[in-house]
Motif scaffolding. Sequence first.
Motif, PDB file in Angstrom:
ATOM      1  N   GLU A  74     -10.348   6.024  -9.604  1.00  0.00           N
ATOM      2  CA  GLU A  74      -8.807   5.470  -9.537  1.00  0.00           C
ATOM      3  C   GLU A  74      -8.433   5.586  -7.958  1.00  0.00           C
ATOM      4  OE1 GLU A  74      -6.632   4.074 -11.359  1.00  0.00           O
ATOM      5  OE2 GLU A  74      -8.309   3.504 -12.631  1.00  0.00           O
ATOM      6  N   PHE A  75      -8.759   6.713  -7.285  1.00  0.00           N
ATOM      7  CA  PHE A  75      -8.457   7.104  -6.011  1.00  0.00           C
ATOM      8  C   PHE A  75      -9.102   6.172  -5.304  1.00  0.00           C
ATOM      9  CE2 PHE A  75      -6.668  11.075  -4.186  1.00  0.00           C
ATOM     10  CZ  PHE A  75      -6.169  11.569  -5.450  1.00  0.00           C
ATOM     11  N   HIS A  78      -7.356   2.653  -5.368  1.00  0.00           N
ATOM     12  CA  HIS A  78      -5.927   2.725  -5.097  1.00  0.00           C
ATOM     13  C   HIS A  78      -6.182   2.546  -3.475  1.00  0.00           C
ATOM     14  CE1 HIS A  78      -1.815   4.139  -4.659  1.00  0.00           C
ATOM     15  NE2 HIS A  78      -2.231   4.654  -3.259  1.00  0.00           N
ATOM     16  N   TYR A  79      -6.823   3.304  -2.672  1.00  0.00           N
ATOM     17  CA  TYR A  79      -7.030   3.179  -1.483  1.00  0.00           C
ATOM     18  C   TYR A  79      -7.658   1.803  -1.108  1.00  0.00           C
ATOM     19  CZ  TYR A  79      -4.590   7.544  -1.492  1.00  0.00           C
ATOM     20  OH  TYR A  79      -3.824   8.589  -1.220  1.00  0.00           O
ATOM     21  N   SER A  81      -7.261  -1.083  -2.372  1.00  0.00           N
ATOM     22  CA  SER A  81      -6.315  -2.040  -2.722  1.00  0.00           C
ATOM     23  C   SER A  81      -5.609  -2.295  -1.296  1.00  0.00           C
ATOM     24  CB  SER A  81      -5.696  -1.729  -3.626  1.00  0.00           C
ATOM     25  OG  SER A  81      -6.586  -1.578  -4.936  1.00  0.00           O
ATOM     26  N   SER A  83      -3.055  -0.447  -0.411  1.00  0.00           N
ATOM     27  CA  SER A  83      -1.894   0.213  -0.734  1.00  0.00           C
ATOM     28  C   SER A  83      -0.764  -1.026  -1.093  1.00  0.00           C
ATOM     29  CB  SER A  83      -1.069   1.175   0.324  1.00  0.00           C
ATOM     30  OG  SER A  83      -2.140   2.067   0.763  1.00  0.00           O
ATOM     31  N   PHE A 116       3.183   4.019 -11.200  1.00  0.00           N
ATOM     32  CA  PHE A 116       2.390   2.940 -10.687  1.00  0.00           C
ATOM     33  C   PHE A 116       2.697   2.774  -9.288  1.00  0.00           C
ATOM     34  CE2 PHE A 116       2.600   2.288 -15.258  1.00  0.00           C
ATOM     35  CZ  PHE A 116       1.386   2.538 -15.685  1.00  0.00           C
ATOM     36  N   ASN A 119       1.976   7.009  -4.911  1.00  0.00           N
ATOM     37  CA  ASN A 119       0.791   7.349  -4.803  1.00  0.00           C
ATOM     38  C   ASN A 119       0.160   8.363  -5.684  1.00  0.00           C
ATOM     39  OD1 ASN A 119      -0.082   5.748  -2.360  1.00  0.00           O
ATOM     40  ND2 ASN A 119       1.068   7.075  -1.122  1.00  0.00           N
ATOM     41  N   PRO A 120      -1.248   8.316  -5.841  1.00  0.00           N
ATOM     42  CA  PRO A 120      -1.807   9.417  -6.860  1.00  0.00           C
ATOM     43  C   PRO A 120      -1.639  10.808  -6.094  1.00  0.00           C
ATOM     44  CG  PRO A 120      -3.545   8.029  -6.184  1.00  0.00           C
ATOM     45  CD  PRO A 120      -2.335   7.309  -5.734  1.00  0.00           C
ATOM     46  N   GLU A 182       1.892   4.417   2.461  1.00  0.00           N
ATOM     47  CA  GLU A 182       0.734   5.387   2.421  1.00  0.00           C
ATOM     48  C   GLU A 182       0.900   6.626   2.691  1.00  0.00           C
ATOM     49  OE1 GLU A 182      -3.117   4.077   4.693  1.00  0.00           O
ATOM     50  OE2 GLU A 182      -1.863   2.517   4.486  1.00  0.00           O
TER      51      GLU A 182
END
Length: 190
Positions: A74-75, A78-79, A81, A83, A116, A119-120, A182
């Motif tokens: 998932e991390f 996320h990065y 994509s 952001s 969503f 940021n995680p 970010e």
Amino acid sequence: MELISDFENLRMEMLENSREIIRLLKQRIKLAQKIGEIKKMNGGEIHDYNREREIIKLISGDRFTQSVLNILFEFSIHYESNSQLNLPGYVYKNINGNNYMEFNGETKNLLGMLKFILNPGSVVFSENKEYKNLISGPGIHIINHKIEDPDVYVDVNGNYGGDIIINGRQMLISKNFLENRENIYRVIIR
Ligand SMILES: O=C(O)C(=O)C[C@]1(C(=O)O)C=C[C@@H](O)C=C1
């Protein structure tokens, strides 16, 4: 006395352990971003379920390891994509010369969407218990202490000061937030 020094030693070991995990995680995210660039050039999908199964198989089959790996995936996703917010149903809006992304829906659903958008690993403070419940979820760290140096304010009930504004059935996300997303990890919902 013996007990206290054991406790302090354990905490020191915990600190070292955390440092090591952070170092490796930063390295892993950099690698993921490089993989992401290559995928983008070749038109490949960021999410690769088969590769994830392969990694899980190569590392271990136990459920705990699988769940940690899922968090790592998932991390990276996320990065990798870049952001970019990839949420359906928004329009761009200009209000008083400021640009916003606008979402519409029930207030509670708009608050739920924040997990969503942030940021995680974001830390979130709100005095309102209901807001906290609506936004809480994996990757969002709710705290009970006021954040001294927030990166962003989420204003619920139409207070037009923050970068994210929820007013009834409307949620506005400022261009400023999107451009700095970010680096946004400390959130106050008020
Ligand atoms: O190997 C890849 O293709 C990656 O993008 C890296 C990675 C990972 O974190 O290990 C991330 C997302 C994919 O779903 C699979 C694996």
